[in-house]
Scaffold this active site. Sequence first.
Site, PDB file in Angstrom:
ATOM      1  N   ASP A 340       0.860  -1.187   0.000  1.00 48.03           N
ATOM      2  CA  ASP A 340       0.000   0.000   0.000  1.00 48.03           C
ATOM      3  C   ASP A 340       0.888   1.225   0.000  1.00 48.03           C
ATOM      4  O   ASP A 340       2.050   1.158   0.388  1.00 48.03           O
ATOM      5  CB  ASP A 340      -0.798   0.059   1.321  1.00 48.03           C
ATOM      6  CG  ASP A 340      -1.980  -0.875   1.279  1.00 48.03           C
ATOM      7  OD1 ASP A 340      -2.355  -1.292   0.189  1.00 48.03           O
ATOM      8  OD2 ASP A 340      -2.501  -1.172   2.370  1.00 48.03           O
ATOM      9  N   ASP A 637      -4.917  -3.379   4.610  1.00 44.36           N
ATOM     10  CA  ASP A 637      -5.413  -2.946   5.913  1.00 44.36           C
ATOM     11  C   ASP A 637      -6.930  -2.995   6.022  1.00 44.36           C
ATOM     12  O   ASP A 637      -7.487  -3.051   7.094  1.00 44.36           O
ATOM     13  CB  ASP A 637      -4.904  -1.525   6.240  1.00 44.36           C
ATOM     14  CG  ASP A 637      -5.101  -0.561   5.078  1.00 44.36           C
ATOM     15  OD1 ASP A 637      -5.838  -0.922   4.134  1.00 44.36           O
ATOM     16  OD2 ASP A 637      -4.525   0.537   5.115  1.00 44.36           O
ATOM     17  N   ASP A 641      -9.558  -6.430   2.033  1.00 45.65           N
ATOM     18  CA  ASP A 641      -8.237  -6.892   1.610  1.00 45.65           C
ATOM     19  C   ASP A 641      -7.992  -8.340   2.024  1.00 45.65           C
ATOM     20  O   ASP A 641      -7.037  -8.967   1.579  1.00 45.65           O
ATOM     21  CB  ASP A 641      -7.128  -6.023   2.220  1.00 45.65           C
ATOM     22  CG  ASP A 641      -7.081  -4.642   1.574  1.00 45.65           C
ATOM     23  OD1 ASP A 641      -7.563  -4.532   0.435  1.00 45.65           O
ATOM     24  OD2 ASP A 641      -6.581  -3.703   2.212  1.00 45.65           O
TER      25      ASP A 641
HETATM   26  P1  ATP Z   1      -3.361   3.314  -0.089  1.00 40.73           P
HETATM   27  O1  ATP Z   1      -4.042   2.196  -0.821  1.00 40.73           O
HETATM   28  O2  ATP Z   1      -2.244   3.929  -0.790  1.00 40.73           O
HETATM   29  O3  ATP Z   1      -3.065   3.024   1.322  1.00 40.73           O
HETATM   30  P2  ATP Z   1      -5.664   4.451   0.725  1.00 40.73           P
HETATM   31  O4  ATP Z   1      -6.021   3.100   1.184  1.00 40.73           O
HETATM   32  O5  ATP Z   1      -5.515   5.523   1.743  1.00 40.73           O
HETATM   33  O6  ATP Z   1      -4.420   4.450  -0.148  1.00 40.73           O
HETATM   34  P3  ATP Z   1      -8.212   5.020   0.124  1.00 40.73           P
HETATM   35  O7  ATP Z   1      -8.310   5.247   1.559  1.00 40.73           O
HETATM   36  O8  ATP Z   1      -8.945   3.896  -0.502  1.00 40.73           O
HETATM   37  O9  ATP Z   1      -6.725   4.875  -0.299  1.00 40.73           O
HETATM   38  O10 ATP Z   1      -8.567   6.348  -0.583  1.00 40.73           O
HETATM   39  C1  ATP Z   1      -8.915   6.385  -1.926  1.00 40.73           C
HETATM   40  C2  ATP Z   1      -9.348   7.775  -2.277  1.00 40.73           C
HETATM   41  O11 ATP Z   1     -10.489   8.130  -1.502  1.00 40.73           O
HETATM   42  C3  ATP Z   1      -8.313   8.846  -1.960  1.00 40.73           C
HETATM   43  O12 ATP Z   1      -7.488   9.055  -3.050  1.00 40.73           O
HETATM   44  C4  ATP Z   1      -9.142  10.072  -1.680  1.00 40.73           C
HETATM   45  O13 ATP Z   1      -9.457  10.737  -2.866  1.00 40.73           O
HETATM   46  C5  ATP Z   1     -10.406   9.484  -1.102  1.00 40.73           C
HETATM   47  N1  ATP Z   1     -10.409   9.552   0.356  1.00 40.73           N
HETATM   48  C6  ATP Z   1      -9.493   9.054   1.185  1.00 40.73           C
HETATM   49  N2  ATP Z   1      -9.836   9.277   2.456  1.00 40.73           N
HETATM   50  C7  ATP Z   1     -10.991   9.937   2.435  1.00 40.73           C
HETATM   51  C8  ATP Z   1     -11.869  10.434   3.446  1.00 40.73           C
HETATM   52  N3  ATP Z   1     -11.616  10.294   4.720  1.00 40.73           N
HETATM   53  N4  ATP Z   1     -12.981  11.090   3.043  1.00 40.73           N
HETATM   54  C9  ATP Z   1     -13.258  11.225   1.751  1.00 40.73           C
HETATM   55  N5  ATP Z   1     -12.485  10.758   0.777  1.00 40.73           N
HETATM   56  C10 ATP Z   1     -11.367  10.124   1.090  1.00 40.73           C
END
Ligand code: ATP
Length: 940
Positions: A340, A637, A641
């Site tokens: 990730d 996480d 997953d």
């Molecule tokens: P990675 O896979 O690199 O760990 P991540 O798991 O943090 O990334 P996600 O959490 O799935 O990725 O986030 C995907 C998208 O959703 C982000 O690019 C952002 O645009 C949006 N996002 C992330 N967190 C929030 C939130 N708390 N509220 C609204 N939108 C969010």
Amino acid sequence: MTSPQADSPTASPPGQRPWHALPPEAVLDAVGSSPDGLPESEARARLERHGPNVLQRVSGEGPLKLLWRQVNSPLIWVLLASATLAITLGKVTDGLIVLAVVVLNTLIGFVQEFRAGKAIEALTQMVPENATTLREGQKVTVPSARLVPGDVVLLASGDKVPADVRLLAARNLQVEEAALTGESVSSEKRVEPVEEDAGLGDRTSMAFGGTHVTYGTATAVVVATAGATELGRISQLLHETVDLQTPLTQALAVIGRYITIGILVISGVLLGVGLLRGYGVAESLLAALTLAVAAIPEGLPAIVTIALAIGVQYMAARRAIIRKLPAVETLGSTTVICSDKTGTLTRNEMTVQAMWTPSGSYVLSGVGYAPQGDLRRGEEPLASPPEDARALLVAGALCNDAALQSKDGTWALTGDPTEGALIVAAEKAGLRVEELHTRLARVDAIPFESENQFMATLHEDGQGGRSIFLKGAPEVVLRRCALEEGLGVDAILTEVERLASRGMRVLAVASRSLPASHAGLRSEDVTGGFRLLGLQGMIDPPREEAISAVQACHTAGITVKMITGDHAKTAEAIGAQLGILEGSRAVTGAELARMDEEKLCEVATSSNVFARVAPEHKLRLVRALQKEGHVVAMTGDGVNDAPALKQANIGVAMGITGTAVSKEAADIILTDDNFASIAAAVEEGRRVYDNLIKSLAFVLPTNLGLALILIIGVAFFPILSIAGKPQPLLAMLPSQILWINLVATVALALPLAFEAREPDVMKRLPRRPDEPVLSRFVVMRTLLVAALMCAGATGLFLYEYNAELARVGHELALREAQTMAVTTVIMFQIFYLLNCRSLLDSVLRIGLFSNPFVYLGIGALVLLQLGFIYLPFMQRVFGTAPLSLEALGLCALVGASILPIISVEKWFRSRHARRERQEREERDNNKRLPLRLPRRAPVG
Ligand code: ATP
């Protein structure tokens, strides 16, 4: 409602009431709680009364079963047979010694495995289970073990339900109850009471301890903890099996079986040879049994288990908790790590740096969570935010579940760092977020779920109406917006890409006005009709240590791939900073979804950055990589997953931010969520495997050497005629052989498990997963050392026997010669141990004193061996005789001859290994070339 102090469950035992049939208010009343939860003091008092919320864990394998497993091995049966035979043939002392050894060996194996099992069990439980609870209205995270009836807990997708709870409020809650009902399909949960006689599976107003939230959120009150929960009532004991079997131990068990069969056959032949040469049946049988005892590597199982257990502890010290023992070995052959981005490769310290609204662009200064910095337009700081910026900041700060606290001058965040960044941005611009929350009170919310990529909240708008604030991935939010005249989607997406290609995570924020009558937020309220307020771009710098860990992985022949939910441009920028991108471009989840299997396999191998990836794409990627022959470690996480973590050869979960579901699916849990810890675990994995191979290369030659000594003795030594009966001239007695096999070999081989990493451990290519345990190296080394040992010990035996025969007579000469043969083998072992400390390097290069345990082992053995030679008691038991200083020196000299010989062998082998590595690299590069070339071409 009764006061929280009432705690009526003490009066009527919890779990016995039909909580599922009562309305939430009645349940709160009955457990003496309120929607705000319990006061801290009351929670503490109840904890005293009810005890901790834990189910007692027991190891799946009871001590008796473990003991039986020690006894029930071919080796033990052979030893027992030989003891019985020896006693029947009148060799009572020999028989008893063998018996004593059987008991000792069983006990050592039992104690070691039991301890290793306990140690590993303790480690796997090191990752604490936490729950979010309300104490007087304040959200606090407490260990699940401290929950008491009456606690109000907050549940979100991915959580393990910490106790039996009655729902007070639920949004789209789905719970998987396989732990309780065996049903793996998630069931929907609602607040409404159900029939009193509903079965467990139909009690939809309850969530039970040990089950998992797979979707949605809920607030619930604890009605039963620990043994009083449904799970606790089904089984008071939580059976936990720590399986000590690994591919290596299984392979060794199979090899052990073959060795035993082979030895029995050779023993039979030896028996025939003995009889043919005219020895008595008893003598021939004894020789054959001695051979069996000599050639079986009795100490090996204990050595392997201990080495693995030590490996697990070393890994824990480097922040990787092993949940499944085979992972220790698999780590050594990992060829691809899929990681990730957020929090693992980056710091997960988000800071909003840029803002865009339809009316202008802004910059925010300052880094981190301290709200120190300001809002600027160009270079010019703004005293207060203009209207457009203000609307964007307010919506971002309110559509938010994070909270900032200042403690002793440092700012700490609870909740999602992405949301924390939005609060900090608002504060920097001069807005007081707490005030905003009071003025524009929240009425309802749809929480963020990775697969939705947005979050929405419903608020009073301060003017008699209501507003929905929506924030999320720009594509997702824009789809729901009606854009103003003159504002094109393309222009906004270009702006998004501009920010993302600077490595920023970009969130779009929008709002929608509703009449005051709108009471709750439904999913159809967030499908359209929004006004775009703007974009906020936040940086999340790569972790310094991740950059060097990626570099280390590359040197070790491991490809690192980044799989992120973020925008492709953000992923590319961060990928480039980390040295992962390697000139290619990011492939998106949507592109992956369109690919057929063949194309997917090609792209999975050739591309290193994957963006906007959903959990199901992760599963496909793992499968594709495995199909291409890769050994894949995959991090995860989220609740979704779990399938990818299970499919990967090594599933890696995050100890801090990971959901309970992902942790339970994983083989390894990182206690610091840091990519560098995966690289460290790989390094440890390679070390452990190296050390196991070193142990094998150390132990096996002795067994073969001893077997050769006996075979040569029986087949070729002159026949002695004692009291008119022909007798074989055995260079060693069974008891002496057991002494070598169990005492000396184990004392010397164990320190190898503590051997430090080889200097080139992360410069080698990953071990091939199909590489046999008995590799060509181990076999050749075994043959070489066994031959040397046999020649040395047999030579000195004959020399001593012949030299002393005339002086002291047959009996004493034989004893002395046998003592000398045993001592020679032990000297060989001591010097060979120094050789074995490194597979390819000389002991001088790895540091003569870098592993003090080796000298501890040698010191202990020298003392034991002196006792073996000179103590009258030992002489009686083992049939030994005192040796002269000169004889001792001779043994040492002959034993030491192995040092230079193996050093020369190593020199040849390391030259060969270097050549082979070059060839393999060239081959791999050639193989990859056609796949790498089309990287820049559009994929899909
Ligand atoms: P990675 O896979 O690199 O760990 P991540 O798991 O943090 O990334 P996600 O959490 O799935 O990725 O986030 C995907 C998208 O959703 C982000 O690019 C952002 O645009 C949006 N996002 C992330 N967190 C929030 C939130 N708390 N509220 C609204 N939108 C969010």
